[in-house]
Design an enzyme around this catalytic site. Structure first.
Site, PDB file in Angstrom:
ATOM      1  N   HIS A  80       0.864  -1.189   0.000  1.00 53.00           N
ATOM      2  CA  HIS A  80       0.000   0.000   0.000  1.00 53.00           C
ATOM      3  C   HIS A  80       0.897   1.234   0.000  1.00 53.00           C
ATOM      4  O   HIS A  80       2.129   1.111   0.000  1.00 53.00           O
ATOM      5  CB  HIS A  80      -0.999  -0.034   1.160  1.00 53.00           C
ATOM      6  CG  HIS A  80      -0.397  -0.070   2.545  1.00 53.00           C
ATOM      7  ND1 HIS A  80       0.357   0.953   3.065  1.00 53.00           N
ATOM      8  CD2 HIS A  80      -0.433  -1.027   3.503  1.00 53.00           C
ATOM      9  CE1 HIS A  80       0.740   0.649   4.290  1.00 53.00           C
ATOM     10  NE2 HIS A  80       0.287  -0.571   4.569  1.00 53.00           N
ATOM     11  N   HIS A 134       3.979   1.594   2.341  1.00 54.48           N
ATOM     12  CA  HIS A 134       5.236   0.936   1.950  1.00 54.48           C
ATOM     13  C   HIS A 134       5.945   1.745   0.864  1.00 54.48           C
ATOM     14  O   HIS A 134       7.146   1.971   0.904  1.00 54.48           O
ATOM     15  CB  HIS A 134       4.962  -0.478   1.412  1.00 54.48           C
ATOM     16  CG  HIS A 134       4.189  -1.343   2.358  1.00 54.48           C
ATOM     17  ND1 HIS A 134       2.934  -1.805   2.078  1.00 54.48           N
ATOM     18  CD2 HIS A 134       4.505  -1.820   3.593  1.00 54.48           C
ATOM     19  CE1 HIS A 134       2.496  -2.538   3.102  1.00 54.48           C
ATOM     20  NE2 HIS A 134       3.422  -2.559   4.027  1.00 54.48           N
ATOM     21  N   CYS A 185       2.957 -10.545  19.240  1.00 48.88           N
ATOM     22  CA  CYS A 185       2.016 -10.007  18.249  1.00 48.88           C
ATOM     23  C   CYS A 185       2.427 -10.532  16.883  1.00 48.88           C
ATOM     24  O   CYS A 185       3.549 -10.260  16.423  1.00 48.88           O
ATOM     25  CB  CYS A 185       2.033  -8.476  18.244  1.00 48.88           C
ATOM     26  SG  CYS A 185       1.113  -7.811  16.828  1.00 48.88           S
ATOM     27  N   CYS A 243       3.100  -7.729  14.260  1.00 44.20           N
ATOM     28  CA  CYS A 243       4.448  -7.129  14.374  1.00 44.20           C
ATOM     29  C   CYS A 243       5.532  -8.199  14.307  1.00 44.20           C
ATOM     30  O   CYS A 243       6.701  -7.869  14.193  1.00 44.20           O
ATOM     31  CB  CYS A 243       4.632  -6.412  15.704  1.00 44.20           C
ATOM     32  SG  CYS A 243       3.552  -5.041  16.032  1.00 44.20           S
ATOM     33  N   CYS A 282      -2.115  -5.404  20.867  1.00 47.87           N
ATOM     34  CA  CYS A 282      -0.988  -4.660  20.310  1.00 47.87           C
ATOM     35  C   CYS A 282      -1.476  -3.259  19.952  1.00 47.87           C
ATOM     36  O   CYS A 282      -2.509  -3.119  19.295  1.00 47.87           O
ATOM     37  CB  CYS A 282      -0.489  -5.384  19.059  1.00 47.87           C
ATOM     38  SG  CYS A 282       0.571  -4.344  18.041  1.00 47.87           S
ATOM     39  N   HIS A 303      -1.571  -2.934  15.935  1.00 46.41           N
ATOM     40  CA  HIS A 303      -2.537  -3.725  15.161  1.00 46.41           C
ATOM     41  C   HIS A 303      -3.925  -3.777  15.791  1.00 46.41           C
ATOM     42  O   HIS A 303      -4.860  -4.292  15.173  1.00 46.41           O
ATOM     43  CB  HIS A 303      -1.978  -5.144  14.932  1.00 46.41           C
ATOM     44  CG  HIS A 303      -0.788  -5.142  14.021  1.00 46.41           C
ATOM     45  ND1 HIS A 303       0.499  -5.002  14.480  1.00 46.41           N
ATOM     46  CD2 HIS A 303      -0.716  -5.182  12.670  1.00 46.41           C
ATOM     47  CE1 HIS A 303       1.326  -4.987  13.456  1.00 46.41           C
ATOM     48  NE2 HIS A 303       0.626  -5.094  12.347  1.00 46.41           N
ATOM     49  N   LYS A 342      -2.540   4.420  11.781  1.00 45.63           N
ATOM     50  CA  LYS A 342      -1.586   3.990  10.756  1.00 45.63           C
ATOM     51  C   LYS A 342      -2.339   3.266   9.639  1.00 45.63           C
ATOM     52  O   LYS A 342      -3.117   2.356   9.905  1.00 45.63           O
ATOM     53  CB  LYS A 342      -0.575   3.039  11.402  1.00 45.63           C
ATOM     54  CG  LYS A 342       0.469   2.517  10.454  1.00 45.63           C
ATOM     55  CD  LYS A 342       1.485   1.663  11.206  1.00 45.63           C
ATOM     56  CE  LYS A 342       2.525   1.088  10.277  1.00 45.63           C
ATOM     57  NZ  LYS A 342       2.568  -0.350  10.238  1.00 45.63           N
ATOM     58  N   LYS A 396      -3.167  -2.615   5.576  1.00 44.19           N
ATOM     59  CA  LYS A 396      -4.036  -3.546   4.849  1.00 44.19           C
ATOM     60  C   LYS A 396      -4.890  -4.324   5.839  1.00 44.19           C
ATOM     61  O   LYS A 396      -6.047  -4.601   5.592  1.00 44.19           O
ATOM     62  CB  LYS A 396      -3.187  -4.522   4.025  1.00 44.19           C
ATOM     63  CG  LYS A 396      -2.801  -3.953   2.677  1.00 44.19           C
ATOM     64  CD  LYS A 396      -3.836  -4.276   1.612  1.00 44.19           C
ATOM     65  CE  LYS A 396      -3.760  -3.317   0.450  1.00 44.19           C
ATOM     66  NZ  LYS A 396      -3.342  -3.816  -0.792  1.00 44.19           N
TER      67      LYS A 396
HETATM   68  N1  MSP Z   1       9.206  -6.892   7.617  1.00 43.11           N
HETATM   69  C1  MSP Z   1       9.297  -5.865   8.588  1.00 43.11           C
HETATM   70  C2  MSP Z   1      10.563  -5.065   8.385  1.00 43.11           C
HETATM   71  C3  MSP Z   1      11.829  -5.843   8.439  1.00 43.11           C
HETATM   72  S1  MSP Z   1      13.208  -4.863   8.125  1.00 43.11           S
HETATM   73  C4  MSP Z   1      14.494  -5.798   8.520  1.00 43.11           C
HETATM   74  C5  MSP Z   1       8.092  -4.948   8.470  1.00 43.11           C
HETATM   75  N2  MSP Z   1       7.449  -4.994   7.315  1.00 43.11           N
HETATM   76  S2  MSP Z   1       6.113  -4.162   6.976  1.00 43.11           S
HETATM   77  O1  MSP Z   1       5.788  -4.534   5.636  1.00 43.11           O
HETATM   78  O2  MSP Z   1       5.122  -4.363   7.959  1.00 43.11           O
HETATM   79  O3  MSP Z   1       6.451  -2.655   7.048  1.00 43.11           O
HETATM   80  C6  MSP Z   1       7.658  -2.152   6.615  1.00 43.11           C
HETATM   81  C7  MSP Z   1       7.683  -0.670   6.519  1.00 43.11           C
HETATM   82  O4  MSP Z   1       6.641  -0.171   5.682  1.00 43.11           O
HETATM   83  C8  MSP Z   1       7.479   0.169   7.784  1.00 43.11           C
HETATM   84  O5  MSP Z   1       8.517   0.248   8.657  1.00 43.11           O
HETATM   85  C9  MSP Z   1       7.350   1.496   7.129  1.00 43.11           C
HETATM   86  O6  MSP Z   1       8.623   1.880   6.673  1.00 43.11           O
HETATM   87  C10 MSP Z   1       6.434   1.161   5.962  1.00 43.11           C
HETATM   88  N3  MSP Z   1       5.041   1.382   6.314  1.00 43.11           N
HETATM   89  C11 MSP Z   1       4.044   0.453   6.475  1.00 43.11           C
HETATM   90  N4  MSP Z   1       2.891   1.102   6.763  1.00 43.11           N
HETATM   91  C12 MSP Z   1       3.114   2.429   6.785  1.00 43.11           C
HETATM   92  C13 MSP Z   1       2.325   3.569   6.953  1.00 43.11           C
HETATM   93  N5  MSP Z   1       1.027   3.510   7.176  1.00 43.11           N
HETATM   94  N6  MSP Z   1       2.932   4.773   6.837  1.00 43.11           N
HETATM   95  C14 MSP Z   1       4.262   4.904   6.547  1.00 43.11           C
HETATM   96  N7  MSP Z   1       5.034   3.852   6.405  1.00 43.11           N
HETATM   97  C15 MSP Z   1       4.500   2.609   6.568  1.00 43.11           C
HETATM   98  O7  MSP Z   1       7.807  -4.218   9.402  1.00 43.11           O
END
Ligand code: MSP
Length: 527
Positions: A19, A22, A128, A131, A153, A156, A308, A311
């Protein structure tokens, strides 16, 4: 290494499709990568996917496919394509299911065990799955609605699961003092300041040893000395930053070059995963005798309804939905300019539409179209020679010199929105200059020829500087602008140096310019 710049995004979980949250981190890393390349640095920009663990294992099971099939499908259908959607210029893409990663992870943990930092133990406590994190009691909040009475959490808003496992522990507690003194001596290693403060207060509360393996999860990298356990997903995932630059070759001495050239990295992360990057990961590095990250920068969240975007909460918006309508340049510009990188921000369709129209279509796009139209009409498409500069011209020249320098400095402190604003100030000033100097009025009288030429040169040369400064933000539009200006005589836009972006007088006199389609076409519903 002095002239190298290694930047990473977190590796993204493949339990679902990307989304805009990311894409936000990837855009920021891409902008910084392009900026540093334009400083002449050797950049390595890494992104990738985090494929092991319970979350992915369950998503695959729910869809009746193997975890590997699930990951392959999502990586190929969603995670790789999104990089093209947002025009990311990553140098590498690592998957935690890559052999190079698995080998490096096993070598790393074997080394930590050999160094005496791994012990056997029992974990009993909350976890969690969202997370993929062992939670501490202070981390949890009371559930509401259907989860009333349960520990949840805070990220979440779902109940944690209670685990009881015999597994291996990493001796995190041994690194508390060393980490505190490291950060006290180098406060810029964690940014922004709020993130630094959060980490320091966490460190000062004391660190407990933490599970580095799981005995009830099947989908992961096997613990090298125990066939019944897999490595805890975070202690597998964090290592991607090392395995991607050939940690295996570094560790066994067979090929140290890439690791030595690029390590340590700048890690961009969402603030939710700061503790992993600024506490656990550096402790792992200390245990292995490796240098600590150059910077961990924790950015804010994209919010929906104050929470935040995610998905799992069905608030995720796909990057395609926005890029299909506005284009990748506007997507990048909007998210990087409208939200301060270290803070939370909300996305709204109204806001992006308004900024697209005001700042891109009417601001930069219109300026470029007006210039090329006037050069065609008054100068046979050629960039004219400037005459004597008047105070109004000098103001523009000085503004560009000073704002180019300030934008470059803002990038050093990850203040991306401010860097973009400095360039936007130039666009606004030049638009005002066009209105005030009114070249179309000057053109009515041949006696004003020299003045007309000077004014048109000032506009063209200003656009040259704007194109360079905006290139890391909007690679496509600025490449088109570069062609419109005929600036390809100066080399390709990506090879221009940021250091000299604000130096006046680079666009050669006599260059043939070209009228092209508008840089930012009017939006469909307005056309
Ligand atoms: N897989 C772990 C990270 C491991 S790194 C060694 C993880 N993945 S994640 O897909 O859940 O999220 C990764 C990153 O996506 C977050 O840290 C952030 O950088 C970005 N984001 C996910 N949702 C977000 C928002 N709503 N807003 C901004 N960034 C977000 O955590």
């Amino acid at each position: 290494m002095a002239n190298s710049f290694y930047i990473t995004t977190p590796i993204y979980y493949v339990n679902d499709a990307p989304h805009i949250g990311h894409a936000y981190t990837t855009c920021a890393a891409d902008l910084l990568s392009r900026w540093h390349r334009m400083r002449g640095e050797e950049v390595w920009f890494l992104t990738g996917t985090d494929e092991h663990g319970t979350k992915v294992e369950r998503a695959a099971a729910a869809n009746n496919v193997t975890p590997q099939q699930w990951c392959d499908n999502l990586v190929n259908s969603a995670w790789l394509p999104v990089l093209a959607t947002i025009d990311a210029s990553n140098d590498d893409f690592i998957r935690t299911t890559d052999d190079r990663h698995k080998l490096g992870v096993q070598a790393f943990w074997q080394r930590l065990k050999d160094n005496g930092f791994v012990t056997q133990g029992k974990y009993e406590g909350p976890y969690c799955v969202g997370c993929e994190e062992f939670k501490l009691p202070g981390d949890l909040v009371d559930g509401t609605g259907e989860y009333q009475g349960k520990d949840c959490c805070p990220i979440h808003s779902k109940p944690v699961e209670i685990l009881q496992e015999n597994n291996y522990f990493f001796a995190l507690s041994k690194f508390q003092a060393e980490l505190i003194s490291h950060y006290e001596a180098n406060p810029d290693r964690i940014q922004p300041e709020s993130a630094y403060n959060e980490v320091m207060s966490f460190l000062k509360q004391g660190l407990q040893d933490i599970s580095m393996s799981r005995s009830t999860v099947g989908w992961g990298i096997q613990v090298p000395w125990d066939n019944d356990q897999v490595i805890y997903v975070w202690f597998d995932a964090l290592l991607n930053y090392a395995t991607a630059i050939n940690y295996s070759g570094y560790a066994d001495g067979s090929n140290k070059a890439q690791f030595e050239k690029f390590w340590p990295a700048v890690h961009l992360v969402g603030k939710d995963i700061l503790r992993f990057h600024a506490v656990y990961w550096p402790a792992m590095l200390l245990a292995a005798g490796l240098p600590l990250p150059r910077t961990v920068y924790a950015h804010g969240w994209l919010l929906v309804g104050g929470e935040k975007m995610s998905k799992s909460k069905l608030t995720g918006i796909s990057p395609n939905q926005i890029v299909d309508h506005f284009g990748s340049d506007a997507f990048r510009y909007y998210f990087m300019r409208a939200i301060n990188f270290g803070q939370d921000g909300s996305f709204s369709w109204e806001d992006i539409s308004a900024r697209y129209t005001a700042e891109l279509a009417n601001g930069l796009g219109n300026l470029a179209s007006r210039l090329t139209a006037m050069l065609e009409k008054y100068c046979d498409t050629r960039v004219p020679a400037p005459g004597e500069y008047l105070p109004a011209d000098q103001q523009i020249i000085d503004l560009i010199a000073s704002n180019a320098k300030k934008a470059d400095e803002a990038i050093d402190s990850f203040d991306i929105a401010t860097a973009i604003t400095f360039t936007k100030e130039i666009v606004d000033a030049v638009n005002l200059y066009v209105t005030e100097q009114a070249p179309w009025v000057l053109a009515k009288n041949e006696a004003n020829r020299a003045r007309l030429d000077t004014v048109l040169y000032v506009i063209a040369e200003s656009l040259r500087a704007i194109a360079v400064l905006h290139h890391p933000v909007m690679p496509k539009a600025t490449t088109l602008l570069w062609q419109m200006l005929g600036a390809t005589a100066l080399g390709s836009i990506k090879d221009q140096l940021m250091r000299s972006a604000g130096e006046w007088g680079q666009l050669p006199v006599g260059t043939i310019t070209e009228k092209k389609e508008s840089l930012f076409p009017r939006l469909a519903e307005e056309a």
